[in-house]
Motif scaffolding. Structure first.
Motif, mmCIF file in Angstrom:
data_model
loop_
_atom_site.group_PDB
_atom_site.id
_atom_site.type_symbol
_atom_site.label_atom_id
_atom_site.label_comp_id
_atom_site.label_asym_id
_atom_site.label_seq_id
_atom_site.Cartn_x
_atom_site.Cartn_y
_atom_site.Cartn_z
ATOM 1 N N MET A 1 0.833 -1.219 0.000
ATOM 2 C CA MET A 1 0.000 0.000 0.000
ATOM 3 C C MET A 1 0.860 1.259 0.000
ATOM 4 S SD MET A 1 -3.050 0.956 -0.238
ATOM 5 C CE MET A 1 -3.739 2.583 -0.247
ATOM 6 N N GLY A 2 2.178 1.091 0.223
ATOM 7 C CA GLY A 2 3.052 2.262 0.305
ATOM 8 C C GLY A 2 3.524 2.754 -1.036
ATOM 9 N N ASN A 3 2.984 2.172 -2.142
ATOM 10 C CA ASN A 3 3.373 2.612 -3.477
ATOM 11 C C ASN A 3 3.036 4.091 -3.673
ATOM 12 O OD1 ASN A 3 2.432 3.087 -6.484
ATOM 13 N ND2 ASN A 3 4.007 1.503 -6.500
ATOM 14 N N VAL A 4 4.003 4.842 -4.200
ATOM 15 C CA VAL A 4 3.849 6.295 -4.354
ATOM 16 C C VAL A 4 2.658 6.649 -5.229
ATOM 17 C CG1 VAL A 4 4.933 8.409 -5.168
ATOM 18 C CG2 VAL A 4 6.315 6.674 -4.039
ATOM 19 N N ASN A 5 2.523 5.987 -6.379
ATOM 20 C CA ASN A 5 1.447 6.314 -7.316
ATOM 21 C C ASN A 5 0.056 6.089 -6.711
ATOM 22 O OD1 ASN A 5 3.250 7.039 -9.349
ATOM 23 N ND2 ASN A 5 3.420 4.925 -10.083
ATOM 24 N N VAL A 6 -0.074 5.001 -5.944
ATOM 25 C CA VAL A 6 -1.354 4.697 -5.293
ATOM 26 C C VAL A 6 -1.682 5.757 -4.258
ATOM 27 C CG1 VAL A 6 -2.601 3.051 -3.835
ATOM 28 C CG2 VAL A 6 -1.133 2.219 -5.687
ATOM 29 N N CYS A 7 -0.678 6.098 -3.435
ATOM 30 C CA CYS A 7 -0.875 7.108 -2.375
ATOM 31 C C CYS A 7 -1.148 8.486 -2.957
ATOM 32 C CB CYS A 7 0.354 7.150 -1.471
ATOM 33 S SG CYS A 7 0.586 5.642 -0.511
ATOM 34 N N LEU A 8 -0.463 8.805 -4.041
ATOM 35 C CA LEU A 8 -0.665 10.107 -4.687
ATOM 36 C C LEU A 8 -2.080 10.204 -5.244
ATOM 37 C CD1 LEU A 8 0.411 12.824 -5.598
ATOM 38 C CD2 LEU A 8 1.444 11.714 -7.582
ATOM 39 N N LYS A 9 -2.577 9.110 -5.819
ATOM 40 C CA LYS A 9 -3.948 9.084 -6.356
ATOM 41 C C LYS A 9 -4.962 9.341 -5.236
ATOM 42 C CE LYS A 9 -6.984 6.198 -9.238
ATOM 43 N NZ LYS A 9 -8.140 6.071 -8.357
ATOM 44 N N LEU A 10 -4.745 8.697 -4.082
ATOM 45 C CA LEU A 10 -5.637 8.897 -2.927
ATOM 46 C C LEU A 10 -5.597 10.343 -2.449
ATOM 47 C CD1 LEU A 10 -4.866 5.689 -0.813
ATOM 48 C CD2 LEU A 10 -7.018 6.213 -1.980
ATOM 49 N N PHE A 11 -4.388 10.913 -2.431
ATOM 50 C CA PHE A 11 -4.203 12.289 -1.962
ATOM 51 C C PHE A 11 -4.897 13.278 -2.898
ATOM 52 C CE2 PHE A 11 -1.288 16.114 -1.568
ATOM 53 C CZ PHE A 11 -1.786 16.521 -0.335
ATOM 54 N N VAL A 12 -4.771 13.055 -4.186
ATOM 55 C CA VAL A 12 -5.415 13.941 -5.179
ATOM 56 C C VAL A 12 -6.938 13.881 -5.033
ATOM 57 C CG1 VAL A 12 -5.849 14.270 -7.655
ATOM 58 C CG2 VAL A 12 -3.520 13.932 -6.835
ATOM 59 N N GLU A 13 -7.467 12.684 -4.818
ATOM 60 C CA GLU A 13 -8.917 12.535 -4.604
ATOM 61 C C GLU A 13 -9.359 13.294 -3.358
ATOM 62 O OE1 GLU A 13 -9.587 8.342 -4.462
ATOM 63 O OE2 GLU A 13 -9.428 8.078 -6.643
ATOM 64 N N TYR A 14 -8.528 13.251 -2.318
ATOM 65 C CA TYR A 14 -8.808 13.981 -1.071
ATOM 66 C C TYR A 14 -8.832 15.490 -1.327
ATOM 67 C CZ TYR A 14 -7.137 16.480 3.116
ATOM 68 O OH TYR A 14 -6.935 17.396 4.126
ATOM 69 N N LEU A 15 -7.869 15.979 -2.117
ATOM 70 C CA LEU A 15 -7.811 17.412 -2.438
ATOM 71 C C LEU A 15 -9.023 17.842 -3.259
ATOM 72 C CD1 LEU A 15 -4.027 17.794 -3.416
ATOM 73 C CD2 LEU A 15 -5.111 18.614 -1.322
ATOM 74 N N GLN A 16 -9.425 16.984 -4.194
ATOM 75 C CA GLN A 16 -10.558 17.314 -5.075
ATOM 76 C C GLN A 16 -11.895 17.271 -4.345
ATOM 77 O OE1 GLN A 16 -9.821 14.252 -7.978
ATOM 78 N NE2 GLN A 16 -8.878 15.662 -9.444
ATOM 79 N N ILE A 17 -12.106 16.218 -3.555
ATOM 80 C CA ILE A 17 -13.417 15.989 -2.938
ATOM 81 C C ILE A 17 -13.574 16.690 -1.589
ATOM 82 C CG2 ILE A 17 -15.002 14.214 -2.077
ATOM 83 C CD1 ILE A 17 -13.573 12.303 -4.153
ATOM 84 N N GLU A 18 -12.615 16.474 -0.686
ATOM 85 C CA GLU A 18 -12.743 17.034 0.663
ATOM 86 C C GLU A 18 -12.292 18.492 0.753
ATOM 87 O OE1 GLU A 18 -11.654 14.788 4.135
ATOM 88 O OE2 GLU A 18 -11.635 12.923 2.994
ATOM 89 N N LYS A 19 -11.180 18.806 0.089
ATOM 90 C CA LYS A 19 -10.633 20.168 0.188
ATOM 91 C C LYS A 19 -11.168 21.098 -0.894
ATOM 92 C CE LYS A 19 -7.492 21.173 2.605
ATOM 93 N NZ LYS A 19 -7.472 21.825 3.936
ATOM 94 N N ASN A 20 -11.757 20.517 -1.940
ATOM 95 C CA ASN A 20 -12.280 21.320 -3.049
ATOM 96 C C ASN A 20 -11.208 22.254 -3.628
ATOM 97 O OD1 ASN A 20 -14.256 22.097 -4.856
ATOM 98 N ND2 ASN A 20 -15.017 23.761 -3.571
ATOM 99 N N SER A 21 -9.988 21.735 -3.732
ATOM 100 C CA SER A 21 -8.862 22.529 -4.238
ATOM 101 C C SER A 21 -8.991 22.734 -5.744
ATOM 102 C CB SER A 21 -7.538 21.822 -3.937
ATOM 103 O OG SER A 21 -7.362 21.651 -2.552
ATOM 104 N N SER A 22 -8.415 23.840 -6.228
ATOM 105 C CA SER A 22 -8.433 24.113 -7.668
ATOM 106 C C SER A 22 -7.432 23.193 -8.357
ATOM 107 C CB SER A 22 -8.059 25.572 -7.930
ATOM 108 O OG SER A 22 -6.699 25.801 -7.596
#
Length: 299
Positions: A1-22
């Motif tokens: 689960m520590g794969n960078v690409n997988v974690c980055l994908k999760l982080f981007v989803e968090y920014l888009q959905i929870e943080k509503n970042s541009s």
């Protein structure tokens, strides 16, 4: 689960959905994270949980060696700290290697702005005998009248303008919306453009929601607006350079110089924190100091 690409994908989803970042903000985060792990790959580190404090320090040192601006370095370190804070929250790692990394102090640069006589030269040099000329004056008047960002200006739709109330609906950072008033000069330029120049740019082309159009009748981008501002300076007798935020800086500085309070300017600029607006008080204080030194008998 520590794969960078997988974690980055999760982080981007968090920014888009929870943080509503541009998308602009998300791109900055992604760039910093990818750059960091590309550096670590040279050392055989490929998983997020393998990263330790000394790796974070090494990255910071590398950025300084590349002579990157302090503001750029601060943004990258802050991006990685947020990334690892998210990983910690999701129980994907046990500690944040960036939590103890000290951000470099930002360089204290006062905002660059136009003096009123310089701005007048800029307005006078803008010819309105063509549809594009009418559009350019409308852009210039609106940017100075409202202090909005160039990126915000490019997303304004015709329906966002209210000529009766003299306000424009602006979509700011993180999807936040605010109504900003504009004055009579901006209203005149916008009305002329909407009623005449914009209609001519749309002749024989599909209808557009965007307020500002390019020569082909399509929506004008933020980059397009920056190029227009550059050309305006070239065509005027001014020698000063223009950058995307200069009219925004001018708007804030002129308001404060003429007695506006800081909280009002904060709301108009769409700043989340008053500290972001306070940089303009340094400019107005500098003006006060110069006036004092020039006019006080015992200065």
């Amino acid at each position: 689960m520590g794969n960078v690409n997988v974690c980055l994908k999760l982080f981007v989803e968090y920014l888009q959905i929870e943080k509503n970042s541009s998308q602009y903000t998300i791109d900055h985060y992604e760039y910093a994270i990818v750059e960091f792990f590309e550096m670590l790959a040279e050392q055989g580190i490929v998983n997020v949980e393998e990263v330790q404090y000394h790796d974070a320090r090494l990255y910071l040192t590398r950025l300084f060696e590349l002579k990157q601006a302090r503001k750029t370095i601060s943004r990258k370190i802050s991006s990685l700290r947020s990334f690892y804070k998210f990983m910690l929250r999701e129980n994907l790692i046990k500690e944040n290697p960036f939590s103890l990394v000290v951000l470099p102090k930002s360089e204290k640069r006062l905002p660059n702005f136009f003096y009123e006589d310089e701005l007048e030269v800029l307005f006078q040099s803008c010819k309105t005998d063509t549809p594009l000329g009418e559009r350019n004056l409308a852009i210039l008047e609106l940017l100075y009248a409202t202090g909005i960002r160039v990126s915000e200006c490019s997303t304004i739709a015709v329906k966002d303008l209210d000529f009766f109330l003299s306000t424009v609906l602006v979509k700011g950072k993180g999807g936040k919306e605010r109504y900003v008033p504009f004055g009579t000069k901006a209203a005149e330029a916008l009305k002329l453009y909407v009623d005449n120049g914009r209609k001519r740019l749309l002749e024989g082309k599909p209808n557009q929601d965007a307020l500002f159009l390019n020569s082909r009748g399509g929506a004008l981008t933020a980059r397009g607006i920056r190029l227009i501002l550059d050309k305006m300076i070239e065509q005027s007798s001014l020698t000063a350079k223009i950058h995307p935020h200069k009219l925004r800086h001018t708007f804030a500085t002129h308001l404060l110089n003429n007695g506006a309070d800081l909280r009002t300017v904060q709301e108009l600029l769409g700043h989340a924190f008053l500290s972001s607006t306070q940089i303009y008080t340094h400019v107005t204080n500098e003006k006060l100091k110069k006036t004092y030194m020039a006019h006080h008998p015992r200065a």
